[in-house]
Enzyme design. Structure first.
Site, mmCIF file in Angstrom:
data_model
loop_
_atom_site.group_PDB
_atom_site.id
_atom_site.type_symbol
_atom_site.label_atom_id
_atom_site.label_comp_id
_atom_site.label_asym_id
_atom_site.label_seq_id
_atom_site.Cartn_x
_atom_site.Cartn_y
_atom_site.Cartn_z
ATOM 1 N N ASP A 1 43.976 36.497 37.154
ATOM 2 C CA ASP A 1 44.204 35.252 37.651
ATOM 3 C C ASP A 1 43.261 34.841 38.689
ATOM 4 O O ASP A 1 42.793 33.891 38.708
ATOM 5 C CB ASP A 1 45.720 34.968 38.101
ATOM 6 C CG ASP A 1 46.566 35.026 37.007
ATOM 7 O OD1 ASP A 1 46.135 35.102 35.807
ATOM 8 O OD2 ASP A 1 47.907 35.208 37.581
HETATM 9 P P1 NAP Z 1 47.198 39.463 37.445
HETATM 10 O O1 NAP Z 1 46.760 38.231 37.412
HETATM 11 O O2 NAP Z 1 48.607 39.712 37.457
HETATM 12 O O3 NAP Z 1 46.495 40.488 36.429
HETATM 13 C C1 NAP Z 1 46.486 41.871 36.501
HETATM 14 C C2 NAP Z 1 45.989 42.395 35.374
HETATM 15 O O4 NAP Z 1 45.763 43.879 35.344
HETATM 16 C C3 NAP Z 1 46.428 42.142 33.901
HETATM 17 O O5 NAP Z 1 45.747 41.115 33.382
HETATM 18 C C4 NAP Z 1 46.721 43.672 33.291
HETATM 19 O O6 NAP Z 1 45.947 43.537 32.028
HETATM 20 C C5 NAP Z 1 45.966 44.507 34.164
HETATM 21 N N1 NAP Z 1 46.651 45.763 34.299
HETATM 22 C C6 NAP Z 1 47.781 45.991 34.673
HETATM 23 N N2 NAP Z 1 47.916 47.247 34.740
HETATM 24 C C7 NAP Z 1 46.823 47.871 34.373
HETATM 25 C C8 NAP Z 1 46.239 49.259 34.517
HETATM 26 N N3 NAP Z 1 47.067 50.338 34.700
HETATM 27 N N4 NAP Z 1 45.044 49.516 34.310
HETATM 28 C C9 NAP Z 1 44.116 48.538 34.109
HETATM 29 N N5 NAP Z 1 44.434 46.980 34.060
HETATM 30 C C10 NAP Z 1 45.712 46.829 34.396
HETATM 31 O O7 NAP Z 1 46.530 40.087 38.937
HETATM 32 P P2 NAP Z 1 45.754 39.289 40.033
HETATM 33 O O8 NAP Z 1 44.395 39.026 39.302
HETATM 34 O O9 NAP Z 1 45.449 40.415 41.081
HETATM 35 O O10 NAP Z 1 46.377 38.140 40.553
HETATM 36 C C11 NAP Z 1 47.501 38.114 41.068
HETATM 37 C C12 NAP Z 1 48.535 37.148 40.716
HETATM 38 O O11 NAP Z 1 49.992 37.343 41.255
HETATM 39 C C13 NAP Z 1 48.209 35.813 40.895
HETATM 40 O O12 NAP Z 1 48.562 34.955 39.901
HETATM 41 C C14 NAP Z 1 48.909 35.354 42.031
HETATM 42 O O13 NAP Z 1 49.024 34.059 42.259
HETATM 43 C C15 NAP Z 1 50.235 36.084 41.934
HETATM 44 N N6 NAP Z 1 50.911 36.359 43.093
HETATM 45 C C16 NAP Z 1 50.234 37.099 44.071
HETATM 46 C C17 NAP Z 1 50.796 37.088 45.451
HETATM 47 C C18 NAP Z 1 50.467 37.962 46.555
HETATM 48 O O14 NAP Z 1 50.902 37.861 47.729
HETATM 49 N N7 NAP Z 1 49.335 38.870 46.120
HETATM 50 C C19 NAP Z 1 52.055 36.513 45.707
HETATM 51 C C20 NAP Z 1 52.510 35.579 44.511
HETATM 52 C C21 NAP Z 1 52.164 35.517 43.340
HETATM 53 P P3 NAP Z 1 46.607 44.401 30.985
HETATM 54 O O15 NAP Z 1 48.107 44.434 30.751
HETATM 55 O O16 NAP Z 1 45.990 44.083 29.561
HETATM 56 O O17 NAP Z 1 46.209 45.853 31.376
#
Ligand code: NAP
Length: 468
Positions: A392
């Site tokens: 994301d």
């Molecule tokens: P993300 O959008 O959740 O994407 C994570 C990606 O990692 C997934 O597409 C997944 O694809 C891949 N993945 C998972 N396990 C894996 C593994 N073992 N090896 C390789 N790839 C792996 O993560 P992000 O880009 O860090 O974004 C964070 C999200 O969380 C945002 O939408 C944000 O708004 C939300 N959020 C964050 C917080 C905060 O405080 N950080 C709080 C609230 C919400 P596969 O399944 O294909 O592997």
């Protein structure tokens, strides 16, 4: 004399709590912040124990032992489970406040109605409503994050939901006002447990419409409710430290929630009532476009030729626990004189600072961790953007697609790099449940697999190459 010592200890503990929060602002001083917080809490417990009115020491020792029995295993959960662990702590805090308020109400009622002044009653009502709703709300939040089968992950909504929820809280509040006005009326003792029941129910209903993706933000909001219930408890028990510590807790939770909302370009109301992540109505661009996959050998060759490599870590790096391998890759690239920077998105992962903590664990220098706003202007000069389990936070749809649930969220401009290598296991979407066109771009190559394995392969390629 003892009273004066206790009050002095409270002032020192309050100062330590303030410094603890301040020091936690920066990775360099964060450890000192944690130690200051522990010292403050130990001082607070010991000073309160020293109060002359505390006579049943066996109970205190028993409670501390029980706290250790629950707290020690809780402290050992993996980093990815910290949001739900934090929610459980808030649940305990809320329950404690609720129970103290309940006990105090019945004690004062038994000792004589003159004890139940309007002020005390106001504090008790605030304490029990906030305490009990924090209890059930936090349990629900922890359950959603832990993906417990009984609790649906997706938001559950029905017509008139917000009106019902606000109405319920309004009824509890109105009953509370009635208690404050006539605390000793014959119906008061019946109303009191009803308010508790409504607060418990409200906590559950508050969380049901909120999707798993918003849970970390909601936990910060629940943190501030727990803090406010501690403030009310401070007024009930006439304990100044509870008031100051609760206020710090309440305000820091609120500030954190605001920071998270800003970083995701969401409003508070949108988080609480937006039912984010409910339906996946967006068209699946994956159906018509195809990915280009690359093997580690090819990727390693491109990496070797680069001048500037920007690693964009995300939740997948945390899941794979790939940070130590990332460190090895960093070392390999640095050895070749390549500049390596880490682009840190404020909400990458599942909690604020998630990536910083992981990369610090692998001893990657803080100076190479660059915040989103600072790295983005350099992205057009970047030869390779290596996206490690981020989705994301690198999705260009956030810039222009008004229909996207992440529209307006600032992103790391990985797409502006000359070449992008994206590591993930499958074609599944990220947390927001949407496809990412970055993966279909002409200059993007996918390195499918677990992040730890893929980075390990890259390291093998590079270390093998350097051996020749
Ligand atoms: P993300 O959008 O959740 O994407 C994570 C990606 O990692 C997934 O597409 C997944 O694809 C891949 N993945 C998972 N396990 C894996 C593994 N073992 N090896 C390789 N790839 C792996 O993560 P992000 O880009 O860090 O974004 C964070 C999200 O969380 C945002 O939408 C944000 O708004 C939300 N959020 C964050 C917080 C905060 O405080 N950080 C709080 C609230 C919400 P596969 O399944 O294909 O592997």
């Amino acid at each position: 004399m003892m009273q004066a010592v206790v009050q002095l200890a409270y002032v020192v503990a309050t100062a330590l709590f303030v410094f603890a929060l301040h020091w936690m602002n920066d990775p360099k001083t964060a450890r000192r912040g944690v130690h200051a917080g522990i010292a403050a809490m130990v001082l607070a417990v010991l000073a309160t124990w020293g109060l002359p009115e505390i006579v049943h020491h066996g109970w205190i020792i028993g409670a501390i032992a029980l706290g250790f029995v629950v707290g020690v295993p809780l402290s050992r959960v993996p980093l990815t489970a910290v949001p739900q662990r934090t929610a459980l702590s808030h649940a305990f805090g809320g329950l404690a406040a609720g129970l103290v308020g309940t006990a105090k109400y019945y004690l004062w009622l038994g000792e004589g109605p003159e004890n139940l002044t309007s002020f005390r009653m106001l504090a008790i009502v605030a304490e029990i409503i906030l305490g009990y709703l924090t209890f059930t709300g936090s349990l629900m939040a922890a359950g959603k994050l832990q993906e417990i089968k009984l609790i649906p992950q997706r938001p559950v909504t029905y017509p008139g939901q917000n009106i019902i929820n606000i109405g319920l809280l309004g009824v509890a509040g109105a009953m509370g006002v009635a208690l404050v006005v006539s605390p000793t009326a014959s119906w008061a003792a019946i109303l009191f447990p009803v308010i508790i029941g409504l607060a418990l129910l409200f906590g559950v209903l508050l969380i049901i419409p909120i999707g798993g993706a918003d849970m970390p933000t909601v936990i910060a909001i629940l943190n501030s409710y727990a803090g406010l219930s501690a403030v009310a408890m401070g007024f009930v028990l006439d304990n100044k430290l509870l008031i100051t510590a609760g206020a710090l807790d309440g305000s820091s939770g609120l500030i954190l929630a605001i920071i998270m909302c800003k970083a995701m370009n969401r409003s508070f109301t949108n988080v609480l009532f937006g039912a984010f992540g409910q339906v996946q109505q967006q068209k699946l661009i994956g159906e018509q476009k195809t990915y280009k996959a690359e093997a580690p050998e090819g990727a390693a060759q491109v990496l070797e030729q680069a001048n500037l490599v920007v690693v964009v870590p995300g939740y997948g790096m945390a899941v794979a626990q790939a940070q130590h391998k990332v460190r090895e890759l960093y070392d390999q690239l640095k050895k070749r004189g390549i500049t390596v920077k880490f682009a840190i998105h404020p909400v990458a992962g599942r909690m604020p600072g998630h990536m910083n903590v992981l990369l610090a664990e692998a001893d990657i220098p803080y100076t190479d961790l660059v915040a989103m706003e600072e790295i983005n202007p350099d992205m057009p000069q970047c030869d390779v953007a290596l996206v490690v389990g981020a989705n994301d936070v690198v999705n260009p749809a956030a810039r222009y697609d008004k229909a996207s649930p992440i529209y307006g969220m600032p992103i790391i401009d990985a797409d502006k790099a000359r070449t992008i290598f994206a590591i993930k296991r499958s074609k599944n979407p990220g947390f927001a449940g949407i496809d990412n066109e970055l993966y279909f771009a002409d200059h993007t190559w996918m390195l499918f697999g677990d992040a730890k394995n893929v980075i390990g392969d890259l390291v093998k390629q590079l270390s093998g190459a350097s051996g020749h």
